[in-house]
Design a protein around this motif. Structure first.
Motif, PDB file in Angstrom:
ATOM      1  N   PRO A 159       3.520 -19.691  38.783  1.00  0.00           N
ATOM      2  CA  PRO A 159       3.888 -20.214  37.465  1.00  0.00           C
ATOM      3  C   PRO A 159       2.690 -20.447  36.541  1.00  0.00           C
ATOM      4  O   PRO A 159       2.816 -20.334  35.321  1.00  0.00           O
ATOM      5  CB  PRO A 159       4.592 -21.531  37.765  1.00  0.00           C
ATOM      6  CG  PRO A 159       5.051 -21.423  39.168  1.00  0.00           C
ATOM      7  CD  PRO A 159       4.073 -20.533  39.856  1.00  0.00           C
ATOM      8  N   ASP A 164       7.537 -16.606  37.529  1.00  0.00           N
ATOM      9  CA  ASP A 164       8.758 -17.394  37.643  1.00  0.00           C
ATOM     10  C   ASP A 164       8.626 -18.384  38.804  1.00  0.00           C
ATOM     11  O   ASP A 164       8.208 -18.016  39.907  1.00  0.00           O
ATOM     12  CB  ASP A 164       9.940 -16.452  37.889  1.00  0.00           C
ATOM     13  CG  ASP A 164      11.264 -17.196  37.918  1.00  0.00           C
ATOM     14  OD1 ASP A 164      11.365 -18.240  37.249  1.00  0.00           O
ATOM     15  OD2 ASP A 164      12.185 -16.710  38.605  1.00  0.00           O
ATOM     16  N   GLU A 165       9.020 -19.636  38.562  1.00  0.00           N
ATOM     17  CA  GLU A 165       8.871 -20.670  39.591  1.00  0.00           C
ATOM     18  C   GLU A 165       9.798 -20.405  40.781  1.00  0.00           C
ATOM     19  O   GLU A 165       9.402 -20.601  41.935  1.00  0.00           O
ATOM     20  CB  GLU A 165       9.173 -22.048  38.998  1.00  0.00           C
ATOM     21  CG  GLU A 165       8.955 -23.177  39.979  1.00  0.00           C
ATOM     22  CD  GLU A 165       9.186 -24.546  39.355  1.00  0.00           C
ATOM     23  OE1 GLU A 165       9.241 -25.514  40.135  1.00  0.00           O
ATOM     24  OE2 GLU A 165       9.294 -24.641  38.126  1.00  0.00           O
ATOM     25  N   ALA A 166      11.020 -19.963  40.522  1.00  0.00           N
ATOM     26  CA  ALA A 166      11.962 -19.690  41.610  1.00  0.00           C
ATOM     27  C   ALA A 166      11.461 -18.546  42.491  1.00  0.00           C
ATOM     28  O   ALA A 166      11.568 -18.599  43.725  1.00  0.00           O
ATOM     29  CB  ALA A 166      13.335 -19.349  41.038  1.00  0.00           C
ATOM     30  N   GLU A 167      10.895 -17.524  41.865  1.00  0.00           N
ATOM     31  CA  GLU A 167      10.360 -16.404  42.639  1.00  0.00           C
ATOM     32  C   GLU A 167       9.144 -16.835  43.452  1.00  0.00           C
ATOM     33  O   GLU A 167       8.958 -16.417  44.601  1.00  0.00           O
ATOM     34  CB  GLU A 167       9.985 -15.261  41.694  1.00  0.00           C
ATOM     35  CG  GLU A 167       9.759 -13.950  42.403  1.00  0.00           C
ATOM     36  CD  GLU A 167       9.560 -12.805  41.425  1.00  0.00           C
ATOM     37  OE1 GLU A 167       9.208 -11.713  41.912  1.00  0.00           O
ATOM     38  OE2 GLU A 167       9.733 -12.999  40.212  1.00  0.00           O
ATOM     39  N   LYS A 169       8.674 -19.828  44.688  1.00  0.00           N
ATOM     40  CA  LYS A 169       9.198 -20.584  45.830  1.00  0.00           C
ATOM     41  C   LYS A 169       9.748 -19.640  46.899  1.00  0.00           C
ATOM     42  O   LYS A 169       9.586 -19.889  48.093  1.00  0.00           O
ATOM     43  CB  LYS A 169      10.281 -21.552  45.371  1.00  0.00           C
ATOM     44  CG  LYS A 169       9.729 -22.735  44.605  1.00  0.00           C
ATOM     45  CD  LYS A 169      10.830 -23.682  44.208  1.00  0.00           C
ATOM     46  CE  LYS A 169      10.273 -24.872  43.455  1.00  0.00           C
ATOM     47  NZ  LYS A 169      11.315 -25.812  43.040  1.00  0.00           N
ATOM     48  N   ALA A 170      10.385 -18.561  46.477  1.00  0.00           N
ATOM     49  CA  ALA A 170      10.919 -17.596  47.436  1.00  0.00           C
ATOM     50  C   ALA A 170       9.791 -16.921  48.215  1.00  0.00           C
ATOM     51  O   ALA A 170       9.886 -16.724  49.429  1.00  0.00           O
ATOM     52  CB  ALA A 170      11.769 -16.549  46.711  1.00  0.00           C
TER      53      ALA A 170
END
Length: 180
Positions: A159, A164-167, A169-170
Motif C-alpha cells: 500500500p 491494494d491493501e487487500a491484495e 494481505k493476500a
C-alpha cells in the motif's frame, strides 16, 4: 430443600376438607360431593408438593440433567453426531480442494498431491495450492525461491507503493502459509 410451614398448614386444611367431602359422599351416596372433593384433593397435593420443597428439588434435578445433556451434546458435535476425524474433508468444496476436482484418487496417485493441501479452517487463510498460485511458484519450490517470490510480489502490491491493501494481505497470508 427448604420447607414452607404456612403452605404445609394450608395443604393440610385442604386435605382435611377433601377427606370430609369424600366421607360425606360415601355416606350420603351423592356423587356431587365426590366431584367437589377432586379439585380440593388436587390442590392439597400440589400445595404439599410445593410446601415440602419437593417441587423445587425436582426443578433443580431437571435443570442439572438438561445442562449435563447439553454439555454431552456439545462434546459429540451436535444432533448426536460423533466427533470428526481430523483432516477429513467435510464438504464437496473441501474434497475438491484436497483431491484436485472430480478426479478419483483411489485409482492412482499423482506426484503433485500434497497431503498438506487440504482445506484449512475458514479463518486460517489460503490453502497451500492457492498460496503457490498467489506467489507464482511451483509445488516443488524451495524456501529461498518462495521468499524471493514474496519479496518481488510485495514490491508491487504494498500500500505504501500504491498497491491494494487487500491484495497485500493476500500475498502476506500466502507467504505465511508456505513458510509453515
Amino acid at each position: 430443600m427448604q420447607q414452607s410451614p404456612l403452605v404445609l398448614v394450608i395443604a393440610a386444611l385442604f386435605a382435611g376438607m377433601t377427606a370430609l367431602l369424600v366421607i360425606g359422599s360415601v355416606v350420603s351416596g351423592s356423587p356431587v360431593a365426590f366431584l367437589a372433593a377432586l379439585p380440593l384433593g388436587a390442590t392439597a397435593y400440589f400445595m404439599y408438593y410445593h410446601g415440602s420443597g419437593k417441587l423445587l428439588e425436582r426443578v433443580y434435578r431437571r435443570e442439572a440433567r438438561r445442562r449435563r445433556m447439553d454439555s454431552q451434546q456439545r462434546q459429540r458435535g451436535g444432533f448426536g453426531a460423533g466427533p470428526r476425524a481430523r483432516g477429513d474433508p467435510r464438504t464437496r468444496a473441501e474434497r475438491e480442494a484436497r483431491f484436485g476436482g472430480s478426479r478419483n484418487w483411489t485409482r492412482g496417485t499423482s506426484s503433485r498431491y500434497d497431503p498438506r493441501d487440504r482445506a484449512p479452517p475458514p479463518s486460517s487463510g489460503p490453502t497451500r495450492a492457492e498460496a503457490r498460485s498467489v506467489l507464482g511458484v511451483d509445488p516443488t519450490a524451495e524456501q529461498a525461491t518462495i521468499k524471493r517470490a514474496y519479496r518481488e510480489r510485495v514490491k508491487d502490491v504494498h500500500p505504501d507503493r500504491g498497491g491494494d491493501e487487500a491484495e497485500f494481505k493476500a500475498v502476506t497470508a500466502a507467504y505465511e502459509r508456505l513458510s509453515d
